[in-house]
Design an enzyme around this catalytic site. Structure first.
Site, PDB file in Angstrom:
ATOM      1  N   CYS A  91       0.809  -1.224   0.000  1.00  0.00           N
ATOM      2  CA  CYS A  91       0.000   0.000   0.000  1.00  0.00           C
ATOM      3  C   CYS A  91       0.843   1.275   0.000  1.00  0.00           C
ATOM      4  O   CYS A  91       0.351   2.341  -0.374  1.00  0.00           O
ATOM      5  CB  CYS A  91      -0.941   0.004   1.195  1.00  0.00           C
ATOM      6  SG  CYS A  91      -2.072  -1.407   1.218  1.00  0.00           S
ATOM      7  N   HIS A 228      -3.466   7.168   1.940  1.00  0.00           N
ATOM      8  CA  HIS A 228      -3.817   5.839   1.455  1.00  0.00           C
ATOM      9  C   HIS A 228      -5.213   5.506   1.961  1.00  0.00           C
ATOM     10  O   HIS A 228      -5.511   5.669   3.151  1.00  0.00           O
ATOM     11  CB  HIS A 228      -2.805   4.816   1.962  1.00  0.00           C
ATOM     12  CG  HIS A 228      -3.254   3.407   1.801  1.00  0.00           C
ATOM     13  ND1 HIS A 228      -3.713   2.914   0.607  1.00  0.00           N
ATOM     14  CD2 HIS A 228      -3.343   2.394   2.706  1.00  0.00           C
ATOM     15  CE1 HIS A 228      -4.057   1.640   0.770  1.00  0.00           C
ATOM     16  NE2 HIS A 228      -3.837   1.306   2.028  1.00  0.00           N
ATOM     17  N   ASN A 258     -10.053  -0.289  -0.541  1.00  0.00           N
ATOM     18  CA  ASN A 258      -8.590  -0.218  -0.452  1.00  0.00           C
ATOM     19  C   ASN A 258      -8.006  -0.793  -1.734  1.00  0.00           C
ATOM     20  O   ASN A 258      -8.100  -1.995  -1.981  1.00  0.00           O
ATOM     21  CB  ASN A 258      -8.117  -1.014   0.766  1.00  0.00           C
ATOM     22  CG  ASN A 258      -6.617  -0.941   0.986  1.00  0.00           C
ATOM     23  OD1 ASN A 258      -5.866  -0.571   0.091  1.00  0.00           O
ATOM     24  ND2 ASN A 258      -6.175  -1.319   2.176  1.00  0.00           N
TER      25      ASN A 258
END
Length: 301
Positions: A91, A228, A258
């Site tokens: 990520c 993020h 996500n």
């Protein structure tokens, strides 16, 4: 999702803030998403693909073990000969890739860099595990970086400072239980969500503070926080810890879920295109991912 696992729309929204997610079509690869995002970024920047000097692509879900997904993108744009490679920091991948490209430019080795974050996380999800499968989606985003002279102060436009970190001791909190060397399989994503949340809020706030101290700016100077997009609770907790107003946080997790390395460029793209993020504004990017890896990039647009 409720038809797949023991969950409900209300439970997902309350715990994560996610209302929908996008999943790549059958036969659609990470490179397909990356190319589409790159085409849009190049068009927005007014840059021809053949003028690219460097391609850095962040992904944890490449098309193949090798070659890199970046070289597939390179072949599409007809810029053979220039360096093209993948960066794997999950990520945090986009911030890592952005930092790599920024340093290539600062070293005078390239003038125009294409930086992409692209993922097809749906391919590594256990669709029977409700603690993970509801959280992730597929997507891609990209930016074009161009060399420009500045005076080295925080009033410059472009990337002002970047900061990267990792802590391999936390491997078991967020990982995929497979790989070509270890198990000769792809494996599935595994996560201890509560522990990841605890580390994320602390690490993300610290790496943003690090960026501000490096430039002499304060949280009051931040026009937009583009984090993020992992979980709405993490976004809210990080903003609160930093003292950043919630209305200065760009949030797309509700519509994208996500998307790992793709989440920051997707959020940035939306905020630029709808007019929220404008030239001259100060934007801070921050992310944390499996590894653990985490990092930040402070930018004046």
């Amino acid at each position: 999702m409720a038809e797949r696992v023991d969950t409900s729309d209300d439970w997902i929204i309350e715990r994560t803030g996610i209302r929908q997610r996008h999943v790549a079509a059958e036969g659609e690869c990470t490179s397909d998403l990356a190319i589409k995002a790159a085409e849009r970024a190049l068009a927005a920047a007014g840059v021809d693909g053949k003028d690219i000097d460097l391609i850095v692509l962040a992904t944890a879900t490449p098309d193949y073990t090798f070659p890199s997904t970046a070289v597939t993108v390179q072949a599409h744009f007809g810029c053979a000969g220039v360096p093209a490679f993948d960066v794997q920091a999950v990520c945090s991948g986009f911030v890592y890739a952005l930092t790599v490209a920024d340093n290539f430019i600062k070293a005078g080795q390239v003038k125009t860099a294409l930086v992409i974050g692209a993922e097809t996380f749906s391919r590594i999800l256990d669709w029977n595990d409700r603690t993970t499968c509801v959280l992730f989606g597929d997507g891609a985003g990209a930016v074009v970086l161009k060399a420009e002279e500045g005076d080295g102060s925080s009033s410059d436009r472009g990337i002002l400072t970047t900061h990267l970190h990792a802590d391999g001791r936390q491997h078991d909190l967020l990982y995929v239980d497979g790989g070509p060397s270890k198990t000769q399989t792809t494996g599935y994503l595994r996560m201890q969500g509560r522990e990841v949340f605890r580390h994320a809020v602390v690490n993300l706030a610290a790496v943003v503070d690090e960026a501000l101290k490096a430039t002499g700016l304060t949280s009051a100077d931040i026009d937009w926080l583009v984090p993020h997009q992992a979980n709405r609770r993490i976004l809210d907790g990080t903003a609160k810890k930093l003292g950043v107003s919630p209305d200065k946080v760009v949030i797309t997790v509700d519509r994208h879920a996500n998307t790992s390395a793709a989440s920051i460029p997707l959020a940035l793209d939306e905020a630029v295109r709808d007019g929220r993020v404008r030239e001259g504004q100060v934007v801070i990017l921050e992310a944390m991912g499996g590894g653990f890896t985490w990092g930040s990039a402070l930018i004046r647009m």
